[in-house]
Design an enzyme around this catalytic site. Sequence first.
Site, PDB file in Angstrom:
ATOM      1  N   GLU A   1      -7.116 -30.986 -46.687  1.00 22.68           N
ATOM      2  CA  GLU A   1      -8.093 -31.180 -47.769  1.00 22.68           C
ATOM      3  C   GLU A   1      -9.018 -32.312 -47.372  1.00 22.68           C
ATOM      4  O   GLU A   1      -8.572 -33.308 -46.790  1.00 22.68           O
ATOM      5  CB  GLU A   1      -7.373 -31.569 -49.054  1.00 22.68           C
ATOM      6  CG  GLU A   1      -6.511 -30.467 -49.612  1.00 22.68           C
ATOM      7  CD  GLU A   1      -6.044 -30.813 -51.009  1.00 22.68           C
ATOM      8  OE1 GLU A   1      -6.770 -30.487 -51.959  1.00 22.68           O
ATOM      9  OE2 GLU A   1      -4.969 -31.397 -51.150  1.00 22.68           O
TER      10      GLU A   1
ATOM     11  N   HIS B   1       4.136 -25.561 -52.597  1.00 25.51           N
ATOM     12  CA  HIS B   1       3.247 -24.623 -51.914  1.00 25.51           C
ATOM     13  C   HIS B   1       3.695 -24.304 -50.475  1.00 25.51           C
ATOM     14  O   HIS B   1       3.713 -23.147 -50.063  1.00 25.51           O
ATOM     15  CB  HIS B   1       1.816 -25.163 -51.862  1.00 25.51           C
ATOM     16  CG  HIS B   1       1.298 -25.622 -53.197  1.00 25.51           C
ATOM     17  ND1 HIS B   1       1.496 -24.904 -54.346  1.00 25.51           N
ATOM     18  CD2 HIS B   1       0.586 -26.717 -53.566  1.00 25.51           C
ATOM     19  CE1 HIS B   1       0.925 -25.544 -55.366  1.00 25.51           C
ATOM     20  NE2 HIS B   1       0.379 -26.644 -54.911  1.00 25.51           N
TER      21      HIS B   1
ATOM     22  N   ALA C   1      -7.261 -26.424 -67.768  1.00 26.18           N
ATOM     23  CA  ALA C   1      -7.585 -25.375 -68.737  1.00 26.18           C
ATOM     24  C   ALA C   1      -9.053 -24.983 -68.602  1.00 26.18           C
ATOM     25  O   ALA C   1      -9.392 -23.795 -68.530  1.00 26.18           O
ATOM     26  CB  ALA C   1      -7.276 -25.860 -70.151  1.00 26.18           C
TER      27      ALA C   1
ATOM     28  N   GLY D   1      -7.430 -30.167 -71.392  1.00 24.54           N
ATOM     29  CA  GLY D   1      -7.325 -30.704 -70.020  1.00 24.54           C
ATOM     30  C   GLY D   1      -8.256 -30.027 -69.022  1.00 24.54           C
ATOM     31  O   GLY D   1      -8.855 -28.980 -69.287  1.00 24.54           O
TER      32      GLY D   1
ATOM     33  N   ASP E   1       3.159 -21.445 -59.103  1.00 28.79           N
ATOM     34  CA  ASP E   1       2.774 -22.044 -57.831  1.00 28.79           C
ATOM     35  C   ASP E   1       1.482 -21.310 -57.496  1.00 28.79           C
ATOM     36  O   ASP E   1       1.524 -20.145 -57.085  1.00 28.79           O
ATOM     37  CB  ASP E   1       3.827 -21.817 -56.755  1.00 28.79           C
ATOM     38  CG  ASP E   1       3.464 -22.595 -55.506  1.00 28.79           C
ATOM     39  OD1 ASP E   1       2.326 -22.425 -55.028  1.00 28.79           O
ATOM     40  OD2 ASP E   1       4.288 -23.375 -55.023  1.00 28.79           O
ATOM     41  N   HIS E   2       0.348 -21.945 -57.702  1.00 26.27           N
ATOM     42  CA  HIS E   2      -0.906 -21.166 -57.668  1.00 26.27           C
ATOM     43  C   HIS E   2      -1.177 -20.582 -56.285  1.00 26.27           C
ATOM     44  O   HIS E   2      -1.922 -19.630 -56.157  1.00 26.27           O
ATOM     45  CB  HIS E   2      -2.077 -21.972 -58.211  1.00 26.27           C
ATOM     46  CG  HIS E   2      -2.605 -23.019 -57.290  1.00 26.27           C
ATOM     47  ND1 HIS E   2      -1.961 -24.205 -57.079  1.00 26.27           N
ATOM     48  CD2 HIS E   2      -3.717 -23.059 -56.519  1.00 26.27           C
ATOM     49  CE1 HIS E   2      -2.671 -24.924 -56.217  1.00 26.27           C
ATOM     50  NE2 HIS E   2      -3.740 -24.256 -55.852  1.00 26.27           N
TER      51      HIS E   2
HETATM   52  C1  BG6 Z   1      -2.397 -28.828 -56.198  1.00 24.38           C
HETATM   53  C2  BG6 Z   1      -2.227 -30.265 -55.827  1.00 24.38           C
HETATM   54  O1  BG6 Z   1      -1.166 -28.241 -56.488  1.00 24.38           O
HETATM   55  O2  BG6 Z   1      -3.010 -28.121 -55.131  1.00 24.38           O
HETATM   56  C3  BG6 Z   1      -3.546 -30.895 -55.436  1.00 24.38           C
HETATM   57  O3  BG6 Z   1      -1.680 -30.986 -56.920  1.00 24.38           O
HETATM   58  C4  BG6 Z   1      -4.237 -30.065 -54.390  1.00 24.38           C
HETATM   59  O4  BG6 Z   1      -3.364 -32.223 -54.978  1.00 24.38           O
HETATM   60  C5  BG6 Z   1      -4.294 -28.599 -54.789  1.00 24.38           C
HETATM   61  O5  BG6 Z   1      -5.552 -30.588 -54.216  1.00 24.38           O
HETATM   62  C6  BG6 Z   1      -4.828 -27.745 -53.668  1.00 24.38           C
HETATM   63  O6  BG6 Z   1      -5.043 -26.455 -54.148  1.00 24.38           O
HETATM   64  P1  BG6 Z   1      -6.227 -25.537 -53.597  1.00 24.38           P
HETATM   65  O7  BG6 Z   1      -6.069 -24.252 -54.291  1.00 24.38           O
HETATM   66  O8  BG6 Z   1      -7.504 -26.261 -53.908  1.00 24.38           O
HETATM   67  O9  BG6 Z   1      -5.992 -25.476 -52.122  1.00 24.38           O
END
Ligand code: BG6
Length: 497
Positions: free
Chosen positions: A215, A239, A17, A14, A176-177
Site C-alpha cells: 500500500e 487477508h 458505511a 461511519g 474478510d473483504h
Molecule cells: C483493511 C485494513 O482491512 O484492508 C487497511 O484495515 C487496509 O489497513 C485495507 O488499507 C486494504 O484493503 P484494499 O481493499 O484497499 O486493498
Amino acid sequence: MPANVLFTFFGASGDLAKRKLYPALFRLYKSGHLTENFAVIGTARRPWSKAYFEEVVIESITDLADSPRQASEFASHFYYQSHDVNDTEHYQALKDLQNELGQKYQTNHNKIFFLSMAPEFFGTIAKNLKSEGIVDGQGFERLIIEKPFGTDLETAEQLNQDLAEAFEENQIYRIDHYLGKEMVQNIFAVRFANPIFEQIWSNQYIENVQITFSESIGVEDRAGYYDTSGALRDMVQNHTLQLLSILAMDKPASFDETDIREEKIKVFENLRLEDEDSLKQHFVRGQYTAGSINNKDFVGYLDEPNIAENSQTETFAAGAFFVDTDRFKDVPFFFRTGKRMTEKGTRVNIIFKKTDNIFGQAFDRNVLTIYIQPTEGFSLHINGKKVGTDFKMTPVDLKFRHSAENLVNSPEAYEKLMFDALNGDSTNFSHWREVKASWRLIDRVIDLWKNNHVPLHTYPAGSMGPKAAFELLESFDTEWHWHPDDWYREHGLLDQQ
Ligand code: BG6
C-alpha cells in the site's frame, strides 16, 4: 429473486458505511437483487433525522445513480435510529421500528444485522439483540461482522462465545473483504478448471509462493486503531491467510459451501506452528521512516499525528508460512505487506521449479502471476526461443489483463459479500475454525515481537520494505519476483538505497 429483508446497520454514520456499504446495497438495488421489499435501519449515537440520513446515503451513491430520482427512491428505504448500544431501552425502540418497517415493506421477518463499529461493542450488541427479543427466530436472521475478530486468540474466543449466545455459527458472517474480490474468486477457476495448473499445483512443481499486499498510503487518520494493531493483525491474520488458504487448499469435492470450507479449514489447521527460533528467523517486522516518492515527501510513522511516542508498532510485516499437507509440505508461502510502500498493488507470484537444463544456457523459472488489484488478470512467464539461426533462449510473458470495461463491471468486494449474505451463502466469509487456527499461529509471532525478541527494522517511505525482508528470501535461496521500486528508481522518481 429479489430479497425481502430488513437490514440494521450498527455504525451507520461511519466511514465504511458511506464508502462501501451504501454503494454496495445500491448496486444490488440497481441490478434488481433488492427491489421494493427491503428497508435499512441505520443506527449510531448521533441524533440524525431520517431526512439527513437520506442525504448522506444519496451523497454516497451519486456517482452510481442513473438519475437523482433513482437515488432518492433508493434512499427512501433508509431509516435512522439514534442508538446507545449499552442501553436496553434503545433496543426496544429499535424493535418497534423493526416491526413497523417489517410490515410496511413486508420483509417476512428476514433480518440482516451489520456490525461496523468499534469491536469492543460486538458482543454487547449480539447479546442485547437476543435478550430484547429482536432476534426471535422468525424469518432468517444473519449477523455480518466486520474485522477485527479479536486482537488475539483469547479475545477472539471471548467474542465468539458472546456471539454464540445469540447466533449459531451458520448465522455469523465474518467479513474478510479480500474474499469478495473478483480476482481472489478467480483463483478457484484458474486452479480447478485448468488441468495444466491443477496437475502441477503441488510441492512437486512449485518452489515457492509469494504474496504481496503493498500500500502506498500511510496510517491516514486511523492512528488510534492502527497503532494498537499493526500490520500483522491488520493484514496478515485475516487477508493474507485467507488468500493463502485458497492458494493452498486441495480440490474440493464440489463447488459448494461445505466442501470448500472443509478444504480451507484443512489448510488453516495444517499451518505449521514453528518453534521459537524458526519464527524469529521467518517473520520480519518494519516501520516506515521519512521518504520521498514521485517528488512528494512523506513523514515517518513516528511523526504521523496521534502515534505514540517511540511506538514499536510495525507498519510492515513479511514472513514465510508453511502448510503441512501432502500437497504443499515444505513449500514456503512468502508474504509481505506494509504501508507507505512504493505503490498500491496486491499480487501473487507462483514460482515453479526449474526443469533439467539441456541447453547449456540459463533460462528462467516459470512464474504464474495473479494480479488482484489495482489491475486484474494473470500472466505466465515462460521460456521461448529468440528468432534467429542460432538457438538463444528468451523469456516470454503470456498476459491477460482485464479491459477497462471489465474492471468497471467487476463487482465491488462488498457488493459480492452482501449478495452472498442475502442468499445465505457464507463460503466467502471466515469460519470460526479458520479464525481460531490463524490466531494460534499469529499469537506466537506477536509474543516474540512484543517482547522484542526480533528487531524492528525501518524502511524509507516509498520502498518495498526493510532489507531484512529481502534477506529473508535470500536465506531460502530465492528472491522477490516483483520489484515495482526498480521502475521508479529507473525513472528517477525514487532516490533511495
Ligand atoms: C483493511 C485494513 O482491512 O484492508 C487497511 O484495515 C487496509 O489497513 C485495507 O488499507 C486494504 O484493503 P484494499 O481493499 O484497499 O486493498
